[in-house]
Design a protein around this motif. Structure first.
Motif, mmCIF file in Angstrom:
data_model
loop_
_atom_site.group_PDB
_atom_site.id
_atom_site.type_symbol
_atom_site.label_atom_id
_atom_site.label_comp_id
_atom_site.label_asym_id
_atom_site.label_seq_id
_atom_site.Cartn_x
_atom_site.Cartn_y
_atom_site.Cartn_z
ATOM 1 N N PRO A 219 -10.261 5.451 -1.831
ATOM 2 C CA PRO A 219 -11.189 5.416 -0.698
ATOM 3 C C PRO A 219 -12.650 5.340 -1.148
ATOM 4 C CG PRO A 219 -9.452 6.991 -0.279
ATOM 5 C CD PRO A 219 -9.257 6.523 -1.684
ATOM 6 N N GLY A 220 -13.374 4.377 -0.609
ATOM 7 C CA GLY A 220 -14.760 4.161 -1.004
ATOM 8 C C GLY A 220 -14.936 3.043 -2.010
ATOM 9 N N LEU A 221 -13.817 2.501 -2.528
ATOM 10 C CA LEU A 221 -13.884 1.375 -3.457
ATOM 11 C C LEU A 221 -13.290 0.130 -2.811
ATOM 12 C CD1 LEU A 221 -12.867 2.747 -6.996
ATOM 13 C CD2 LEU A 221 -15.124 1.961 -6.256
ATOM 14 N N GLY A 222 -13.767 -1.019 -3.247
ATOM 15 C CA GLY A 222 -13.221 -2.283 -2.780
ATOM 16 C C GLY A 222 -13.161 -3.270 -3.928
ATOM 17 N N LEU A 223 -12.346 -4.299 -3.778
ATOM 18 C CA LEU A 223 -12.185 -5.307 -4.820
ATOM 19 C C LEU A 223 -12.386 -6.696 -4.236
ATOM 20 C CD1 LEU A 223 -11.310 -5.776 -7.843
ATOM 21 C CD2 LEU A 223 -9.023 -6.260 -6.922
ATOM 22 N N HIS A 224 -13.215 -7.496 -4.912
ATOM 23 C CA HIS A 224 -13.363 -8.903 -4.541
ATOM 24 C C HIS A 224 -12.263 -9.708 -5.211
ATOM 25 C CE1 HIS A 224 -14.779 -12.923 -3.941
ATOM 26 N NE2 HIS A 224 -15.013 -13.105 -5.220
ATOM 27 N N VAL A 225 -11.544 -10.492 -4.408
ATOM 28 C CA VAL A 225 -10.522 -11.402 -4.919
ATOM 29 C C VAL A 225 -10.953 -12.824 -4.573
ATOM 30 C CG1 VAL A 225 -8.084 -12.040 -4.886
ATOM 31 C CG2 VAL A 225 -8.741 -9.645 -4.554
#
Length: 312
Positions: A219-225
């Motif tokens: 939670p609080g992290l995201g990933l660019h794909v």
């Protein structure tokens, strides 16, 4: 109103805008170096947002069209075609209520149909646009997808046609991501078939597995794909909720057109030049497509607000 008063009000408005908390934390140098080239992590402030509570997601699922809700059993392999998992027999709402123990995987598609979720999607993508526009201009076709998954659920091997930022809201998951330019994993023929629409299910082979990079998101992290990047996902030991914010650009639409033209040429016995091998040839293919299919249609492809269903 005096000129001085107008200037004062303008300054006040700008200061309020500047002080408004941002939804995303994006490192500019990382974005410039990796956007649509390689995966990279970002931070966000949506983990406690009320729109992602199970009760609000149940309400959302009732408002969405039936075709915008997909769910299956989650005890599947990496190689299972997307959406081909076993049926659980539960309704949409019961699946969300029992997500902790029912062993399911669900996606709520095109949540931008709903005004509240559209506003949140736009808030996030407006911040992304500050960085993306100088690299790939023409942000359009903004779409949002919410994934609700049981502990240990698997999302099979697949790829997506959009610029994608997957924001983790609840729980943990591991994304296994391949290099979209590695033709030993993803061939030109597979790419052409995918964008042509004739076959959007990728075939997974065990020899691919060591070539993937793993990214953990909490939670609080995201990933660019990046666009057309194969990946699969495995959840941790708790319920997972993720918000996928996606968009197209003139570059992504150009990529799709070139692959579609290449597939048409290949069907006629011609071996085409791969996408991005020659900028001049790519532009000729785009031009030919516009002539054959009509310039207006191509413009409409990247018209703000246009919505096309996500296939994978």
């Amino acid at each position: 109103m005096s000129e001085f008063t107008a200037v004062q009000q303008g300054m006040t408005s700008r200061s309020i805008e500047t002080s408004r908390p941002r939804l995303l934390e994006i490192d500019a140098a990382t974005f410039r170096g990796k956007f649509n080239r390689a995966p990279f992590l970002i931070r966000h402030r949506l983990a406690d947002h009320p729109l992602f509570s199970l009760s609000r997601l149940i309400e959302l699922s009732r408002r969405l069209p039936e075709e915008s809700v997909k769910y299956t059993g989650a005890n599947i392999s990496i190689a299972t075609p997307l959406y081909d998992g076993p049926r659980t027999g539960l309704s949409t709402q019961e699946t969300i209520r029992q997500i902790e123990e029912c062993g399911s995987w669900m996606v709520l598609k095109n949540v931008e149909i709903d005004p509240e979720y559209r506003a949140l999607l736009d808030g996030c993508l407006d911040e992304v646009r500050e960085f993306s526009e100088s690299i790939h201009p023409g942000m359009c076709q903004r779409e949002g997808f919410i994934f609700v998954s049981s502990p240990a659920a698997v999302t099979p091997y697949h790829m997506d046609p959009e610029h994608n930022f997957l924001l983790q809201i609840r729980g943990e998951k591991q994304l296994h991501v391949w290099d979209g330019w590695d033709r030993s994993v993803l061939s030109e023929v597979e790419l052409e078939q995918y964008f042509f629409g004739s076959d959007r299910q990728l075939v997974f082979k065990q020899e691919y597995r060591p070539k993937a990079a793993a990214f953990g998101v909490t939670p609080g992290l995201g990933l660019h794909v990046p666009v057309a990047t194969p990946h699969w996902v495995e959840n941790g030991d708790a319920v997972s909720i993720s918000f996928s914010i996606t968009f197209r650009s003139r570059a992504s639409e150009r990529q799709q057109i070139v692959h579609r033209v290449n597939q048409a040429l290949r069907r006629r016995g011609v071996t085409p030049s791969p996408y991005a091998a020659s900028a001049a040839k790519d532009w000729l293919k785009v031009l030919a497509f516009r002539v054959l299919h009509g310039a207006k249609r191509c413009v409409d492809w990247c018209r703000p607000g246009r919505s096309i269903k996500k296939q994978a």
